[in-house]
Structures are given as C-alpha cells and as structure tokens.
Write a protein that holds these residues in place. Structure first.
Motif, mmCIF file in Angstrom:
data_model
loop_
_atom_site.group_PDB
_atom_site.id
_atom_site.type_symbol
_atom_site.label_atom_id
_atom_site.label_comp_id
_atom_site.label_asym_id
_atom_site.label_seq_id
_atom_site.Cartn_x
_atom_site.Cartn_y
_atom_site.Cartn_z
ATOM 1 N N ASN A 132 -4.273 4.645 6.293
ATOM 2 C CA ASN A 132 -4.733 3.413 5.654
ATOM 3 C C ASN A 132 -3.948 2.209 6.142
ATOM 4 N N ILE A 133 -2.662 2.412 6.327
ATOM 5 C CA ILE A 133 -1.811 1.291 6.779
ATOM 6 C C ILE A 133 -2.158 0.931 8.220
ATOM 7 N N ILE A 134 -2.447 1.942 9.056
ATOM 8 C CA ILE A 134 -2.866 1.665 10.436
ATOM 9 C C ILE A 134 -4.136 0.806 10.441
ATOM 10 N N ALA A 135 -5.041 1.104 9.514
ATOM 11 C CA ALA A 135 -6.278 0.320 9.426
ATOM 12 C C ALA A 135 -5.985 -1.145 9.124
ATOM 13 N N ILE A 136 -4.916 -1.378 8.312
ATOM 14 C CA ILE A 136 -4.538 -2.761 8.003
ATOM 15 C C ILE A 136 -4.109 -3.486 9.269
ATOM 16 N N PHE A 181 8.829 0.155 10.113
ATOM 17 C CA PHE A 181 8.813 0.116 8.653
ATOM 18 C C PHE A 181 8.188 1.353 7.994
ATOM 19 N N PHE A 182 7.278 2.032 8.677
ATOM 20 C CA PHE A 182 6.494 3.025 7.965
ATOM 21 C C PHE A 182 6.574 4.441 8.527
ATOM 22 N N THR A 183 7.310 4.668 9.575
ATOM 23 C CA THR A 183 7.483 6.033 10.088
ATOM 24 C C THR A 183 8.921 6.478 9.872
ATOM 25 N N SER A 184 9.064 7.777 9.749
ATOM 26 C CA SER A 184 10.405 8.346 9.482
ATOM 27 C C SER A 184 11.127 8.600 10.807
ATOM 28 N N PHE A 241 0.824 -1.204 0.000
ATOM 29 C CA PHE A 241 0.000 0.000 0.000
ATOM 30 C C PHE A 241 0.864 1.264 0.000
ATOM 31 N N SER A 242 1.977 1.219 0.791
ATOM 32 C CA SER A 242 2.842 2.415 0.847
ATOM 33 C C SER A 242 3.522 2.664 -0.488
ATOM 34 N N ARG A 243 3.850 1.605 -1.226
ATOM 35 C CA ARG A 243 4.467 1.754 -2.546
ATOM 36 C C ARG A 243 3.494 2.381 -3.536
ATOM 37 N N VAL A 244 2.200 2.056 -3.338
ATOM 38 C CA VAL A 244 1.198 2.608 -4.244
ATOM 39 C C VAL A 244 0.912 4.067 -3.913
ATOM 40 N N GLY A 245 1.159 4.448 -2.667
ATOM 41 C CA GLY A 245 0.941 5.833 -2.294
ATOM 42 C C GLY A 245 -0.143 6.045 -1.261
#
Length: 607
Positions: free
Chosen positions: A180-184, A216-219, A171-175
């Motif tokens: 949305n990722i949290i919902a996953i 993986f998903f936060t800076s 999902f992150s690659r798609v943008g």
C-alpha cells in the motif's frame, strides 16, 4: 489508362541542410509539373527547441512557401510514422528526406528515421539527399532550461515526495502493508509528472521514492541496508514502475496539448467556414479573414484586396491566393515568422478565403454569362417578332394603298372607306409598336428622364382614349372619376402611354362587345387608376409573369396579330420609375383589372 499524378513531399526540419532538401524537392516538382508539399512533424520536444533552431526552421518554412510548396504541420511522437501516414492519406508518390543519421553506428542501435520510414512505406519512392552534416557536425540541440524553472520543478518534486512520506508513515502506523505504501509513492511520481514540465523532475521523484521507502519503511529502518533477500528486486520493480508511470503521464500531457491545439484549429477553421458561407460580398470575406486572424495572433495585421506594398518596414506579407490568381494580401506587423502551428492555421484560413473569393467570382461570372445569354436570346426573339409583326401590317398597308392607287374609281365608297380605315388602323398599330420599342430602348440604356409636374388625371385619360385603336368601337368603354380635379405628379406623356397600353391590351384579349371600365380616385397621397374588363381573365400562373418583358402569354389575340410582350413590361418600368406600383387581379364576376398608382400632386399658386 491515365497515370496517377505525382505528388512530392519534402520533410521540414531545423537542420541547416534542410534548405537543400527543399530546393531539390521543388526542382523535382517543377520537372514533373506536380503538387509540392512541405511537411513538418511537431514532436513534444518542440517546445524546448532552442531559439536558433526555431529561427532556422522558420527560414526553411519561408523558403518552402517561396518555392510554391503547401506547408502542412502534423503532431505526434513518432516522426517516421507521421510522415508515412500523411503520405498515404494525401496521395504522396515521392518523399524527399535528408541523409543525416541514415545508417546505424552499432548493430544494437535504434533504427534510424530513414530506415523506419522505408519499412513503413515500402511502396513509396524515398529520395535521400546527401548533405554536409552527415558526420554529425549538426545535432538538434535541446533548449537549456532556465535555472529558476528547473529549481521550481525540483522543489515541487521534493515537496510531493515529502507529503507522500508523511502519508506513508501514517499508513504504516495504522497497519497498512508495504504494498500500500509503494502505491502511495507511485501516486507521488504520477502527481509530480503532472505538476512539472521537465523529465528530470519525475526521474528525481522515482529515484527518491525508492531511497526514501528503503530508508523509512524497510527493515532495518533509518538505514539504506536491507536484510530481506527479495528487497533489491522489489526496489528495482518499484523504480521501473515509477519511471513507466512518469513517462506515460508525460506523454499523455503532450498528447492532450496536441489534441487541444488540433481542436482549436478545427474550431477556428469551422468558424471561418461558417462566416465565409454567410458572406455576400468580397468585402465581407476580407473582414471575416481579418476577424479570424486576430484570434490566431495578437500581432497587428490588416487585410487588403489585391497585392499591397504599403506595409511597414518590419512586417510580413502573406498572400490570399489560389493556384491561378492572387485575391488579396495580409500585412502582419513584425519581421519574425509565426510558429509552425500558427503558420499552418494562418495558411489554412487564407486558403479558405481564397477559395470563397474564387467561388464568388466564378458564380458572378456565371450569372453574368447567363444574363448575357438570356439578353442575346431576348434580342434574337425580339428581332424575329418584329420582322414577323412588321411584315403583316406593312403588307396590308402596301396592298390596300396599291389597290387604291390603281383602281380606286372602280371601288365603292364603302369599300374605299374600309380600306382607308384598315390602313389607318395598321399605321396606328405600327406607331404604337415603335413608341413602345423606343421607350424600352430608353429604359434599358438608362436614358428615360421623367418630367414630373402636377397633371390632371382626367385630361390624361381623355388624351389616351384619343389614341386608342379604332377597334374600341367594337367594345363599350366607360370612364369613372371618383374625385374631381384629381392631380398626379408625373410625366404626362409616359402615363398616357401606360393607359393606352392597358386599354389596348383589354381590347386585344376580350371578345367583341366586352365592357372596359376606367376608374380613377385619390387615396393617401396617391392617384389610383384602374382598367377593368369582363373578358376571359388571366390564370394565376400567368399573373406572376405577365409584367416580364417579352412575355406574351397563351391567350389568342382577336386581330390575329402576334404580341411582342412589350406593353405590360413597359408599363411596369414606367410606373416603377415614378415610385408607384402596378398590379393585376381578377375582376368580379369575371375578367381582369389592372391597377397602378402614382404620387398625387398639388397645384402651385403663384401670386
């Protein structure tokens, strides 16, 4: 005004002190002479209860049953609410509960079960029984999870977390945004809670989701540090949301399981009720009980009428009983008790069966009492009728005989003959009445034995006509035999009595000058005899009752004598004993025809 009856409720648990609570409640119920119920609230953690606590709970259930309690089971998360609600709906007036954990240790501690119960049922008398375990020596222990099962749940949790991470990466690659990722990951926690059976699994999934999302998903990515000021709050909200989702899902699973059990219980009891309604005998009720109990448990069991002592050494006996009577017993193999749910359903089934047996026996006793009352009524009516009907001809016989004895020389020959004729007719009527009474007595006592032999129907008709009342001269009687040498396999004496009664009946209820026709014929292995008249006939309503014993009908009798209603009822009994049929129908163009059949006979030739 009558005071409401007491109803005492004892709360069941696996605590060692629960036996004292049960005995105290039983003593109170005995003192008040009131209903005694023992209630067990099954919470979701019951499935994880250690075997030692389960066995102690079973022992407490057996103790409550032995002391006369009706054991009930309810399901729910909040024990105090379930107790208060059951008490309200069942009319409980006093609740007996243990004192363990009856006080808070700290101001911020949760309200104890007793405190919540008092708050929910403020108008209920709650008796708190002190026990030796109040200081905390006993605590309900949680069952230890088997290592293999716990490792399996953790493996499932980690697997779902891994798949969620792959999907989040895609999902992150798609943008897609971080929301949305949290919902996953929230979905992953939900799936973990549904797929596993331990709370630690979805807690692990919730904590792991926060860590993996951070990594993986936060800076900066691939580290556990965050540069954004609001990130810690995001992580906190995420873990709280994940825990809430997992907890609600776990609770929903528990409620679904409890609902499934409740639906199974309802369906099983509904089936039992339907089977019991269709049961026509006590044997069918016991068979229905055994069939339904086999659906409840795979242990071998047998149902016996009455109390049995013939069970195996390691077996448990349950009674099918009401408050006043024991109707049967159930012997179940194995000495260990059933689980609380199974035990509750079993007792409900046995209670339904006991109620059905009691209703059946009450109905039978009521029917027997009604029949006895009817017999007594018939007996009284018979005695009154006999007293009345015997008095009339005896008075006539006595009067005529007295006149003949005292003054016969001064009477004309015609007068003397008329008086002789009257005496003969009254004596013949009395003889016929006595014969019918004796025949009825033999039938009621089961002493009527048939001496069946091949008999000529024509000869039986001729013999019957010789015993017919002298009133026959006032009617035209004809005989028609359609088959020569017609034989019937019967008791000639009884069939002659049937023909006499039918012809006398026609003479009594038809006006002078009427025609009476006796017809005989053979057909399909039967001898058929009909007696027809051209009198006023019989109404359709009376035709349905005319063969009942002591039924006299509404038509007046020409000779003013009352009828006892024995003749036609006796005819039906005699013909039925021969395996034949008797019926009444309209005779065209007017009148009535009585027809009866008996088996035809064959002549035995001896060479």
């Amino acid at each position: 005004m009558e005071q409401p009856k007491e109803h005492i409720l004892a709360c069941l648990s696996s605590a060692p002190s629960n036996a004292k609570i049960i005995r105290t409640a039983a003593t109170m119920a005995k003192a008040f002479h009131c209903t005694f119920t023992a209630l067990f609230v099954q919470i979701p953690s019951y499935e994880a209860m250690p075997e030692a606590d389960r066995e102690r709970l079973r022992a407490n259930v057996r103790l409550a049953q032995s002391l006369g309690a009706a054991v009930e089971t309810v399901f729910g998360d909040d024990v105090s609410y379930q107790i208060a609600e059951y008490a309200r709906l069942s009319g409980v007036t006093k609740i007996v509960i243990g004192r363990s954990a009856a006080t808070r240790k700290h101001l911020w501690s949760k309200p104890t079960l007793t405190e919540k119960l008092i708050a929910m049922a403020p108008n209920m008398d709650i008796h708190i029984i002190p026990d030796a375990y109040v200081d905390g020596a006993y605590r309900a222990q949680k069952a230890k999870r088997e290592p293999s099962g716990l490792l399996r749940d953790w493996a499932v949790s980690l697997g779902i977390l891994f798949l969620a991470t792959l999907l989040g990466y895609a999902f992150s690659r798609v943008g897609f945004t971080e929301a949305n990722i949290i919902a996953i990951y929230l979905l992953a926690v939900l799936l973990t809670s549904m797929a596993t059976s331990t709370r630690s699994s979805y807690i692990l999934s919730a904590l792991g989701s926060v860590v993996v999302f951070n990594f993986f998903f936060t800076s900066p990515q691939f580290s556990l540090r965050v540069y954004e000021d609001g990130a810690p709050m995001t992580f906190l909200i995420m873990i709280v949301a994940a825990l809430i989702v997992g907890t609600l899902t776990d609770r929903l699973k528990s409620q679904v399981k409890q609902s499934t059990r409740a639906a199974y219980r309802t369906n099983l009891l509904f089936e039992t009720n339907q089977m019991l309604q269709k049961a026509a005998t006590e044997e069918e009720i016991f068979q229905a009980a055994q069939t339904q109990l086999h659906k409840l448990s795979d242990r071998g069991l047998t149902v016996h009428p009455g109390i049995t002592t013939g069970g195996k050494r390691n077996s448990t006996i349950y009674l099918i009983k009401t408050a006043s009577k024991v109707y049967g017993s159930v012997v179940m193999e194995g000495s260990e008790s059933l689980e609380a749910f199974e035990n509750s359903v079993l007792l409900s089934i046995l209670g339904e069966c006991a109620l059905a047996l009691e209703n059946m026996r009450n109905a039978r006793e009521k029917e027997e009492a009604k029949l006895l009352a009817e017999n007594e009524k018939l007996r009284s009516n018979l005695l009154r009728s006999i007293s009345h009907d015997l008095r009339t001809p005896l008075t006539a016989i006595s009067g005529n005989a007295g006149i003949l004895l005292s003054d016969s020389e001064n009477l004309s020959p015609e007068t003397r003959n008329q008086m002789y004729s009257d005496i003969y007719d009254d004596a013949a009527w009395l003889y016929n009445l006595v014969e019918n009474l004796l025949a009825v007595t033999r039938i009621e006592e089961g002493r009527m034995k048939l001496n069946t032999q091949p008999q000529l129907v024509e000869e039986m008709v001729c013999e019957a006509l010789q015993h017919i009342s002298r009133k026959r001269s006032e009617h035209t009687i004809t005989v028609s035999h359609q088959d020569e040498l017609l034989l019937a396999k019967c008791d000639a004496r009884l069939i002659v009595q049937v023909i006499i009664n039918l012809v006398d009946n026609a003479i009594k209820y038809t006006p002078v000058g009427s025609h009476i026709e006796i017809t005989t014929k053979g057909e399909e292995g039967r001898a058929i005899v009909s007696v027809a008249d051209d009198g006023p006939g019989i109404s359709d309503d009376e035709k349905e009752r005319i063969f009942q014993m002591f039924y006299t009908g509404s038509n007046p009798i020409a000779d003013s004598r009352r009828s006892l209603g024995l003749g036609l009822g006796l005819c039906k009994s005699i013909i039925t004993a021969h395996g034949g049929l008797i019926s009444v129908a309209d005779h065209q163009p007017n009148g009535t025809v009585f027809t009866f059949t008996v088996p035809s006979g064959e002549v035995e030739v001896h060479e």
